[in-house]
Design a protein around this motif. Structure first.
Motif, PDB file in Angstrom:
ATOM      1  N   ASP A  66     -10.054  -1.780   1.688  1.00  3.28           N
ATOM      2  CA  ASP A  66     -10.375  -1.348   3.059  1.00  3.28           C
ATOM      3  C   ASP A  66     -11.740  -1.836   3.518  1.00  3.28           C
ATOM      4  O   ASP A  66     -12.013  -1.871   4.721  1.00  3.28           O
ATOM      5  N   SER A 108      -8.488  -1.570  -5.915  1.00  3.19           N
ATOM      6  CA  SER A 108      -8.753  -0.216  -5.423  1.00  3.19           C
ATOM      7  C   SER A 108      -8.671  -0.193  -3.898  1.00  3.19           C
ATOM      8  O   SER A 108      -9.007  -1.175  -3.226  1.00  3.19           O
ATOM      9  N   ARG A 109      -8.214   0.924  -3.398  1.00  7.28           N
ATOM     10  CA  ARG A 109      -8.073   1.043  -1.938  1.00  7.28           C
ATOM     11  C   ARG A 109      -9.430   0.939  -1.240  1.00  7.28           C
ATOM     12  O   ARG A 109      -9.538   0.395  -0.145  1.00  7.28           O
ATOM     13  N   THR A 110     -10.474   1.438  -1.871  1.00  5.43           N
ATOM     14  CA  THR A 110     -11.812   1.363  -1.277  1.00  5.43           C
ATOM     15  C   THR A 110     -12.253  -0.079  -1.104  1.00  5.43           C
ATOM     16  O   THR A 110     -12.772  -0.478  -0.049  1.00  5.43           O
ATOM     17  N   GLN A 167      -4.176   5.378  -4.790  1.00  9.99           N
ATOM     18  CA  GLN A 167      -5.487   4.783  -4.563  1.00  9.99           C
ATOM     19  C   GLN A 167      -5.563   3.334  -5.023  1.00  9.99           C
ATOM     20  O   GLN A 167      -6.646   2.763  -5.043  1.00  9.99           O
ATOM     21  N   THR A 168      -4.432   2.754  -5.394  1.00 12.13           N
ATOM     22  CA  THR A 168      -4.387   1.366  -5.848  1.00 12.13           C
ATOM     23  C   THR A 168      -3.500   0.562  -4.907  1.00 12.13           C
ATOM     24  O   THR A 168      -2.408   1.006  -4.527  1.00 12.13           O
ATOM     25  N   ARG A 208       0.868  -1.185   0.000  1.00 14.47           N
ATOM     26  CA  ARG A 208       0.000   0.000   0.000  1.00 14.47           C
ATOM     27  C   ARG A 208       0.902   1.231   0.000  1.00 14.47           C
ATOM     28  O   ARG A 208       1.564   1.527   0.998  1.00 14.47           O
TER      29      ARG A 208
END
Length: 427
Positions: free
Chosen positions: A71, A66-68, A46-47, A41
């Motif tokens: 998480d 994707s970080r979203t 954002q990847t 990370r």
């Protein structure tokens, strides 16, 4: 469509890269199973970059996520987890690298099992079952220890032998239960309830000699966790070895890494306690002897003083001071009496000098008429008047026969020949 190239008309790298990218983009999304090898990370990106490794062959492929999405996973994705990802192949022409763009991630196998356990742990922790303030301390020397374990197991031998080696007089109440399998959770619940209802049991040990995650599932059962949470008797969890940590370790009052460690936590070591008692006795003896020596030294110092060696010395000194003060007081008082007597004599003499009686004692007399008036002149007398003459030692009553006036000088004083004689008034 294959590109038509030859040694005379080769295709540039960009054309080949774009062609490969186009071919790969025409591939649809696929489901891929593997094991997460590494997670990267990068700050501000954002990847999330990962590596998906085959569980059998030494083959891996890069993943991008994707970080979203990363998480939102619960429990969080960690290295070594087995997963099934829904991804689309993607070719990055600038670097000539192939990766899978992840759209969905699911835990599978052991990973899914661990995920369920993690969600259960989070729910129970939110209820406060694992709060540190609920942990109770173990008794120093329990009279009766309850043990829940499998019959004839290595865990039972480890707990009993090590505990009795440390404290031979320790007593155990062993309740057997299945430590794995479908009936394990039920039998463990029954064993815990039986020990909880025994008023002599002061601590309960749940012991098992390790195992796989699947074997330890009964000790993460929610019913078992809640039963341990409600128990009034302190509970020691000795399930598995150091890497294993079922939820029972979190709700128990004390966690032991092994059954042997549980025996060490439940009962003290007799040899260590004996050494501690001996050390305490020596320490107390040294303190008492030191105190006695200090007090004896103080007494010797007091006895060596003259006042205590011969108490009469102080009394004699004080007696001499008292006698000296008494003599001084007597002399002072006597002097004061003498001065007071002299002063009285002087005052008496002065009073006597001023008294009319002293004048009469020198020969003078006081003449009074019949009415008691003192006569100062012969003019008020006539022949035949009675008189009273007051002398120093009495009175004389007389009668006037004649009077004779005395002449005075111009200054108002009598002449030498006119001075009357004391004691001889005219009568």
């Amino acid at each position: 469509m294959a590109l038509e190239t030859s040694s005379d008309s080769p295709a540039p790298v960009r054309q080949i890269a774009n062609a490969i990218s186009g071919w790969i983009d025409r591939l649809g999304a696929i489901w891929v199973e593997g094991q997460i090898a590494q997670v990267s990370r990068r700050p501000g990106v954002q990847t999330v970059f990962m590596t998906l490794r085959d569980s059998v062959a030494d083959i891996s492929v890069p993943l991008t996520c994707s970080r979203t999405l990363f998480d939102s996973l619960n429990p969080p994705l960690v290295e070594g987890a087995s997963v099934v990802v829904h991804a689309k192949p993607s070719y990055y022409a600038n670097r000539g690298s192939l990766s899978l763009s992840v759209r969905s991630i699911r835990m599978v196998g052991l990973g899914e099992l661990l995920a369920r356990l993690e969600r259960r742990r989070q729910l129970l922790a939110a209820e406060g079952l694992f709060a540190p303030e609920l942990k109770r301390s173990l008794p120093f020397l329990p009279g009766l220890v309850g043990l829940v374990t499998a019959p004839n197991s290595a865990a039972e031998r480890d707990v009993l032998e090590n505990a009795r080696r440390r404290w031979p007089a320790v007593r155990f109440k062993v309740v057997y239960a299945a430590m794995q399998g479908q009936r394990s959770a039920t039998e463990v619940l029954e064993a815990l309830d039986r020990l909880e209802r025994d008023p002599e049991v002061e601590v309960v040990v749940v012991a098992r000699g390790g195992g796989s995650v699947e074997d330890l599932l009964p000790f993460s059962d929610e019913a078992v966790i809640r039963a341990v949470h409600k128990m009034r008797t302190p509970v020691v969890s000795a399930i598995g070895h150091e890497p294993d940590q079922p939820l029972l370790d979190l709700v128990a009052d004390v966690r032991a890494s092994t059954p042997t460690d549980a025996a060490k936590l439940v009962v003290p070591d007799m040899a260590e306690e004996r050494n501690g008692v001996i050390w305490a006795q020596q320490r107390i003896r040294a303190l008492v002897l030191g105190r006695i020596e200090r007090e004896q030294s103080g007494l010797d110092g007091l006895r060596s003083r003259p006042v205590l060696a011969d108490p009469r010395t102080l009394l004699d000194t004080r007696a001499e001071e008292v006698h000296g003060l008494l003599e001084r007081a007597r002399r002072t008082f006597s002097h004061r009496l003498d001065r007071a007597a002299d002063d009285i004599d002087h005052r008496r003499a002065r009073a006597r000098a001023l008294s009319p009686l002293a004048t009469l004692q020198r020969g003078y007399a006081v003449v009074q008429d019949a009415h008691g008036h003192v006569l100062t002149s012969v003019a008020s007398l006539s022949a035949g008047d009675p008189l009273a003459v007051r002398l120093a030692d009495g009175r004389v009553h007389a009668v006037t026969t004649t009077t004779e006036a005395t002449n005075h000088t111009a200054g108002g004083t009598a002449g030498a020949g006119d001075t009357p004689q004391p004691g001889a008034p005219d009568a």
